[in-house]
Design an enzyme around this catalytic site. Structure first.
Site, PDB file in Angstrom:
ATOM      1  N   GLY A 171      31.919  48.921  35.467  1.00  0.00           N
ATOM      2  CA  GLY A 171      32.535  49.612  34.349  1.00  0.00           C
ATOM      3  C   GLY A 171      33.970  49.933  34.702  1.00  0.00           C
ATOM      4  N   GLU A 224      37.752  52.211  27.035  1.00  0.00           N
ATOM      5  CA  GLU A 224      39.132  51.757  27.280  1.00  0.00           C
ATOM      6  C   GLU A 224      39.671  52.321  28.600  1.00  0.00           C
ATOM      7  OE1 GLU A 224      39.489  49.466  25.391  1.00  0.00           O
ATOM      8  OE2 GLU A 224      40.003  49.896  23.323  1.00  0.00           O
ATOM      9  N   GLY A 274      45.085  49.015  23.681  1.00  0.00           N
ATOM     10  CA  GLY A 274      43.812  49.578  23.273  1.00  0.00           C
ATOM     11  C   GLY A 274      43.745  51.077  23.500  1.00  0.00           C
TER      12      GLY A 274
END
Length: 408
Positions: free
Chosen positions: A159, A391, A269
């Site tokens: 992640g 993000e 983003g």
């Protein structure tokens, strides 16, 4: 119950000019400091949010509806490829313009706007790093939202440590054979184009490349639809690759450039998702303002209570500070400034933390009513909680800022 705010009321409050008791106080006016052109497309976005999104926000959440036709209507206004070049169907607007639009749309439905921001990021990546053939093959149908895109970076085992991703793409002649899986993919299973970060070389960021896959590719499948706290108007699934054969012609940029592409995409983003948080927070301030004015306790409106007045003032102050920070980072990114990446991280960290706190405080001001799904404030709280995670988690944002400060 007179203090219940009807669907769409938030966006209508934002649309009202000039400022007034039932309108929008000039100190938090999101149009302050904008050019006339920016005010015009902000008004278009607010009007769309009011008429096409806000009346359906609760239903989309409850029934987990992915509002494809509504987003296609937004694309007709130029919101499917906001910062994509016009020659392939984009609007060619700046990062600041994009932030203004996403903030406005988010007042109508934060979850749907957040997906649209991810879609826009994917189209920008193809437009910026793709060949002329790739741009013309993918971008027009994505800008019109005839087709929808998903961004595939996160994996079950990677992640925050994105550079450790394991999804592999083995080169075989003029194709890659892709194996692995991605987790928490917005739009997964319902979208048409997948921008995938995968390993074509050795360990670390330099071994990562970027491939574009289309739905229907043999070996491409999807996990179950996840049950989430918020963001329910967009599906989230695992994306699974089992011997997917992808043409080399679907690679964006050179081999080994994928991680750089991913990070550059995420800079924008982060501004986009922070902008969605601003919209939710602004809407929540207006909801709290309205509730304090009409709800009475102890024989007088809650607005007469100085403790609540101070709380509302603090919410408004944090909102404006967050907006200024986000817009400053958007300008830096547009200008290609050296400090743009760290400013985007700072803005994402500050805005998503503060805006969640604002929405949560607005819920508290509603008392027990704020905990009912009849009231929009609880949905804003649920929908923006994840903005502190995706993000790049806000812990990673802190790492990026600290690294920048200490690297000299």
């Amino acid at each position: 119950m007179a203090w219940r705010v009807a669907p769409g009321a938030v966006a209508r409050l934002l649309l009202r000019r000039p400022a007034g008791r039932r309108g929008i106080a000039s100190c938090i006016d999101p149009s302050a400091g904008l050019t006339e052109e920016q005010k015009e497309f902000q008004k278009v976005a607010l009007d769309f949010a009011s008429k096409e999104m806000a009346p359906h926000m609760a239903e989309w959440d409850e029934k987990e509806i992915f509002p494809v036709e509504t987003m296609r209507k937004a694309a007709q206004l130029g919101f499917g490829g906001i910062y994509v070049k016009p020659d392939v169907g984009g609007s060619g607007l700046s990062r600041l313009d994009t932030s203004i639009i996403f903030e406005a749309l988010s007042t109508g439905c934060t979850s749907t706007t957040a997906y649209m921001s991810i879609h826009n990021m994917c189209v920008w990546m193809i437009d910026t790093f793709g060949s002329e053939e790739q741009r013309r093959r993918f971008c027009p149908s994505l800008c019109s939202m005839e087709r929808f895109a998903s961004y595939c970076l996160t994996e079950p085992g990677s992640g925050s440590d994105a550079a450790s991703l394991l999804t592999s793409a083995q080169r075989k002649g003029d194709t890659y054979v892709l194996n692995g899986s991605k987790a928490f993919i917005s739009g997964g299973g319902d979208t048409d184009v997948y921008v995938v970060m995968c390993r074509t070389g050795g360990p670390g960021p330099k071994g990562i490349s970027c491939l574009v896959l289309e739905k229907g590719t043999p070996g491409l499948s999807f996990g179950k639809k996840e049950k989430k706290v918020g963001w329910n108007s967009q599906p989230t699934r695992a994306v699974i690759f089992e011997d997917c054969v992808v043409p080399v012609g679907n690679r964006l940029g050179a081999e080994g450039q994928g991680f750089s592409i991913a990070m550059k995409g995420l800079n924008g983003g982060r501004i986009n998702i922070a902008s969605c948080s601003l919209g939710a927070a602004h809407a929540s301030v207006l909801l709290a303002q309205e509730h304090l004015t009409v709800r009475k306790q102890f024989g007088e409106p809650l607005a007469n209570n100085q403790y609540l007045q101070f709380g509302l003032a603090e919410m408004a102050t944090r909102l404006v500070a967050a907006r200024l920070m986000v817009r400053n980072a958007a300008r830096a990114l547009q200008d290609g400034r050296e400090d743009a990446a760290v400013l985007c991280s700072m803005a994402k960290l500050f805005a998503t933390d503060e805006c969640f706190a604002i929405c949560n405080q607005a819920l508290q001001m509603h008392g027990g009513y704020g905990y009912l799904k009849d009231y929009a404030v609880q949905q804003f709280v649920r929908d923006i909680r994840v903005h502190q995670i995706l993000e790049g988690t806000n812990e990673v944002m802190r790492m990026i800022v600290a690294r920048n400060l200490l690297q000299g």
